[in-house]
Design an enzyme around this catalytic site. Sequence first.
Site, PDB file in Angstrom:
ATOM      1  N   LYS A  44     -11.540   2.260 -14.877  1.00  0.00           N
ATOM      2  CA  LYS A  44     -11.944   1.211 -15.292  1.00  0.00           C
ATOM      3  C   LYS A  44     -12.953   0.569 -16.548  1.00  0.00           C
ATOM      4  CE  LYS A  44     -11.683   1.583 -10.186  1.00  0.00           C
ATOM      5  NZ  LYS A  44     -10.556  -0.242 -10.066  1.00  0.00           N
ATOM      6  N   ASP A  91       0.745  -0.526  -0.191  1.00  0.00           N
ATOM      7  CA  ASP A  91       0.217  -0.283   0.151  1.00  0.00           C
ATOM      8  C   ASP A  91       1.228   1.538   0.200  1.00  0.00           C
ATOM      9  OD1 ASP A  91      -3.429   0.201   1.222  1.00  0.00           O
ATOM     10  OD2 ASP A  91      -2.002   1.981   0.748  1.00  0.00           O
ATOM     11  N   TYR A 133     -13.109   7.961 -13.577  1.00  0.00           N
ATOM     12  CA  TYR A 133     -13.337   6.627 -12.732  1.00  0.00           C
ATOM     13  C   TYR A 133     -14.054   5.801 -13.920  1.00  0.00           C
ATOM     14  CZ  TYR A 133     -13.496   3.477  -9.003  1.00  0.00           C
ATOM     15  OH  TYR A 133     -13.591   1.910  -8.691  1.00  0.00           O
ATOM     16  N   ASN A 163      -5.622  -4.822  -6.631  1.00  0.00           N
ATOM     17  CA  ASN A 163      -6.611  -3.776  -5.658  1.00  0.00           C
ATOM     18  C   ASN A 163      -6.779  -2.366  -5.903  1.00  0.00           C
ATOM     19  OD1 ASN A 163      -9.126  -3.963  -4.633  1.00  0.00           O
ATOM     20  ND2 ASN A 163      -7.892  -3.431  -2.927  1.00  0.00           N
ATOM     21  N   THR A 182     -16.476   0.947   2.464  1.00  0.00           N
ATOM     22  CA  THR A 182     -15.111   0.721   2.487  1.00  0.00           C
ATOM     23  C   THR A 182     -14.450   1.623   3.171  1.00  0.00           C
ATOM     24  OG1 THR A 182     -14.326   0.835   0.055  1.00  0.00           O
ATOM     25  CG2 THR A 182     -14.520  -1.313   0.974  1.00  0.00           C
TER      26      THR A 182
END
Length: 256
Positions: free
Chosen positions: A156, A38, A152, A88, A187
């Site tokens: 994607k 990360d 976005y 991810n 999340t």
Amino acid sequence: MAGTFEGKVALVTGAASGIGRAAAIRFAEEGARVFCADLNLAGAEAVAAGIGKGASAVQVDVASYASNQAMVDAVMANAGQLDVAFLNAGFYGAAEGLDTVDEALFDRLVAINLKGAFNGIKAVQAVIATGGAVVVTASAAGIVGHPANPAYSAAKHGVVGLVKSCVDAFAARGARINALCPGGVETPLIGAPDVAIVPAADLPRVPARGMGRAQHVAEVALWLSSPAAGFITGQAQVLDAGLLSTFAPVMLPVGP
């Protein structure tokens, strides 16, 4: 699926929170040695420490190819193999329609979400083990348009096309690659807290068009990475509680 990844090495990006955190924990529970990657190194270290079992943390800026390569080099130097990569890491940004997306936000969304996926795919492809698997997080917004955040969605959509285009490169190494396209997920990316991981059998069923948990997505990532999904590659797996299954409900005019 108990022990499915025993003796395997798994790399998870975006592992400090959300879907990445859930997947890192679950891969470890299934026997894998996990590398938690990360940009937020302290967060990744906290997840690795909570896992124990030889889990490690590594910092990565997915928008930089050099950083992705350094991440993979660290995995290989410490573990000597890479069997699973769950790429991810992502970024949504503050957008509420086309008028709110400027060039800087567009560039950042593409750099992290699309270029970041490309960088990770390139870095792991050279070392992924025979029989290995790569899973890349795209989005339901990679299948249909997203008026609130068109940049976005564009990024994607690009991830889905990228994954499909890399099937042969991974097949040449005896490995597979697939994309995940989640719908709404609770999340930290949308301000929801991380929650405890539960036995997979205890996960609640998500109501039609409802919000899933990070662990719902993590479980599908584990399955796609497992031998049970050995017949699947180059796919964009949608998991959205039926969100994209029908046309949007028609609003009938109200009047006398």
